[in-house]
Design an enzyme around this catalytic site. Structure first.
Site, PDB file in Angstrom:
ATOM      1  N   ASN A   9       5.906   7.941  62.909  1.00  0.00           N
ATOM      2  CA  ASN A   9       5.357   6.701  63.479  1.00  0.00           C
ATOM      3  C   ASN A   9       6.195   6.404  64.720  1.00  0.00           C
ATOM      4  OD1 ASN A   9       4.433   4.165  64.097  1.00  0.00           O
ATOM      5  ND2 ASN A   9       5.531   3.142  62.429  1.00  0.00           N
ATOM      6  N   LYS A  11       5.810   4.216  66.894  1.00  0.00           N
ATOM      7  CA  LYS A  11       5.824   2.782  67.273  1.00  0.00           C
ATOM      8  C   LYS A  11       5.558   2.660  68.776  1.00  0.00           C
ATOM      9  CE  LYS A  11       9.099   2.078  63.538  1.00  0.00           C
ATOM     10  NZ  LYS A  11       9.850   1.114  62.781  1.00  0.00           N
ATOM     11  N   HIS A  94       1.173  -1.785  58.711  1.00  0.00           N
ATOM     12  CA  HIS A  94       2.626  -1.575  58.806  1.00  0.00           C
ATOM     13  C   HIS A  94       3.333  -2.930  58.706  1.00  0.00           C
ATOM     14  CE1 HIS A  94       6.549  -0.544  60.469  1.00  0.00           C
ATOM     15  NE2 HIS A  94       6.268   0.708  60.139  1.00  0.00           N
ATOM     16  N   GLU A  96       5.636  -4.187  60.332  1.00  0.00           N
ATOM     17  CA  GLU A  96       5.832  -4.859  61.633  1.00  0.00           C
ATOM     18  C   GLU A  96       4.565  -5.604  62.032  1.00  0.00           C
ATOM     19  OE1 GLU A  96       7.208  -1.399  63.713  1.00  0.00           O
ATOM     20  OE2 GLU A  96       9.054  -1.447  62.531  1.00  0.00           O
ATOM     21  N   GLU A 166       6.871   1.461  51.860  1.00  0.00           N
ATOM     22  CA  GLU A 166       7.977   1.244  52.789  1.00  0.00           C
ATOM     23  C   GLU A 166       8.664  -0.088  52.466  1.00  0.00           C
ATOM     24  OE1 GLU A 166       7.311   3.607  56.654  1.00  0.00           O
ATOM     25  OE2 GLU A 166       6.340   1.691  56.893  1.00  0.00           O
ATOM     26  N   GLY A 172      14.089   0.851  59.784  1.00  0.00           N
ATOM     27  CA  GLY A 172      14.851   0.712  61.021  1.00  0.00           C
ATOM     28  C   GLY A 172      16.226   0.107  60.827  1.00  0.00           C
ATOM     29  N   SER A 212      13.981   4.462  57.005  1.00  0.00           N
ATOM     30  CA  SER A 212      15.219   5.161  57.389  1.00  0.00           C
ATOM     31  C   SER A 212      15.317   6.573  56.798  1.00  0.00           C
ATOM     32  CB  SER A 212      16.452   4.326  57.037  1.00  0.00           C
ATOM     33  OG  SER A 212      16.414   3.085  57.744  1.00  0.00           O
TER      34      SER A 212
HETATM   35  C1  PEP Z   1       8.410   3.103  59.963  1.00  0.00           C
HETATM   36  O1  PEP Z   1       8.332   2.598  61.064  1.00  0.00           O
HETATM   37  O2  PEP Z   1       7.401   3.254  59.285  1.00  0.00           O
HETATM   38  C2  PEP Z   1       9.737   3.529  59.484  1.00  0.00           C
HETATM   39  C3  PEP Z   1       9.861   3.989  58.278  1.00  0.00           C
HETATM   40  O3  PEP Z   1      10.770   3.401  60.385  1.00  0.00           O
HETATM   41  P1  PEP Z   1      12.248   4.013  60.231  1.00  0.00           P
HETATM   42  O4  PEP Z   1      12.100   5.437  59.777  1.00  0.00           O
HETATM   43  O5  PEP Z   1      12.835   3.918  61.598  1.00  0.00           O
HETATM   44  O6  PEP Z   1      12.971   3.184  59.224  1.00  0.00           O
END
Ligand code: PEP
Length: 249
Positions: A9, A11, A94, A96, A166, A172, A212
């Site tokens: 992803n 972003k 997501h 976010e 998630e 992040g 992460s």
């Molecule tokens: C994501 O944006 O779906 C995500 C898991 O980000 P990160 O791997 O940076 O934690």
């Protein structure tokens, strides 16, 4: 054993010129991958990435889509626009988008239904916040997100759905759920899907872990029996890290 679906992803990162270089670097490195490789890119990168990945084993995804096919929705993109552009997958709901853009379980359902109707494979994100986990509400939150977010999705349609668990506190932040936490929570989600659709559909459903995941922790996470892949943010922007995750198991 299923293969895994490893989806990046990106972003709001990578200009089209940078996207072209990253995908050109990835292509030969993942050519022999046994896992499915997806990159979910910004809208403005789609044409470049679709052209650059043609004939390769890299699948292209977007990061959102609207629930209507056309109309007065300034700034939005419809599922069929994505299909025509060569997109196969689309991230929906997501955290976010839930946190910053008013996404709710109802809009997640509407977008998921529209994406499926257009022939896209939605990667539907669910997950609890830190407060919810610490308050002992993880299962309650996930059950609600699943029951409302999939309320009108049929068992047949579930064959084209990917779910990404998630935990919001792990996205992040560098804080990863432990393998046991991720495995146990995904196992719980699968139980809820089994109650809705039956065990066969739930067993066949791909449920990824995201939060992460990186080149160091991917092998252990992906070795867990309930974890069918990863949705990767930060580490998907660096070719060698993403490739290491794709090849981690
Ligand atoms: C994501 O944006 O779906 C995500 C898991 O980000 P990160 O791997 O940076 O934690």
């Amino acid at each position: 054993m299923k293969n895994k679906i490893i989806a990046g992803n990106w972003k709001m990162n990578k200009l089209a010129s940078e996207a072209k270089s990253l995908v050109a670097e990835l292509k030969p490195l993942v050519a022999d991958a046994k896992n499915t490789v997806v990159v979910c890119v910004p809208y403005t990168d789609i044409a470049t990435v679709v052209a650059e990945t043609k004939g390769s084993n890299i699948h292209v995804g977007a990061q959102n889509c609207h629930w209507k096919e056309s109309g007065a929705f300034t700034g939005e993109i419809s599922p069929s626009m994505l299909v025509e552009a060569g997109v196969e997958y689309v991230v929906i709901g997501h955290s976010e988008r839930r946190a910053y853009f008013g996404e709710t379980d109802a809009t997640v359902l509407a977008r998921t239904k529209a994406a499926l109707a257009a022939g896209l494979k939605p990667i539907v994100c669910i997950g609890e916040t830190l407060d919810e986990r610490q308050g002992g509400k993880t299962e309650e939150v996930l059950a609600r997100q699943i029951k409302l977010g999939f309320a009108e999705v049929s068992a047949e349609e579930m064959a084209n759905v990917v779910v990404a668990y998630e935990p919001v506190w792990a996205i992040g932040t560098g804080m990863t759920a432990t393998c046991e936490q991720a495995n146990e929570t995904i196992g719980y989600c699968r139980k809820v899907f089994a109650e809705m659709y039956g065990q066969k559909v739930a067993d066949a459903l791909y449920i990824q872990y995201g939060g992460s995941m990186n080149d160091k922790n991917a092998a252990e996470l992906l070795s867990m029996p309930e974890i069918d892949g990863g949705l990767i943010g930060g580490a998907s922007l660096v070719a060698e890290k993403f490739v290491a995750i794709v090849k981690a198991n």
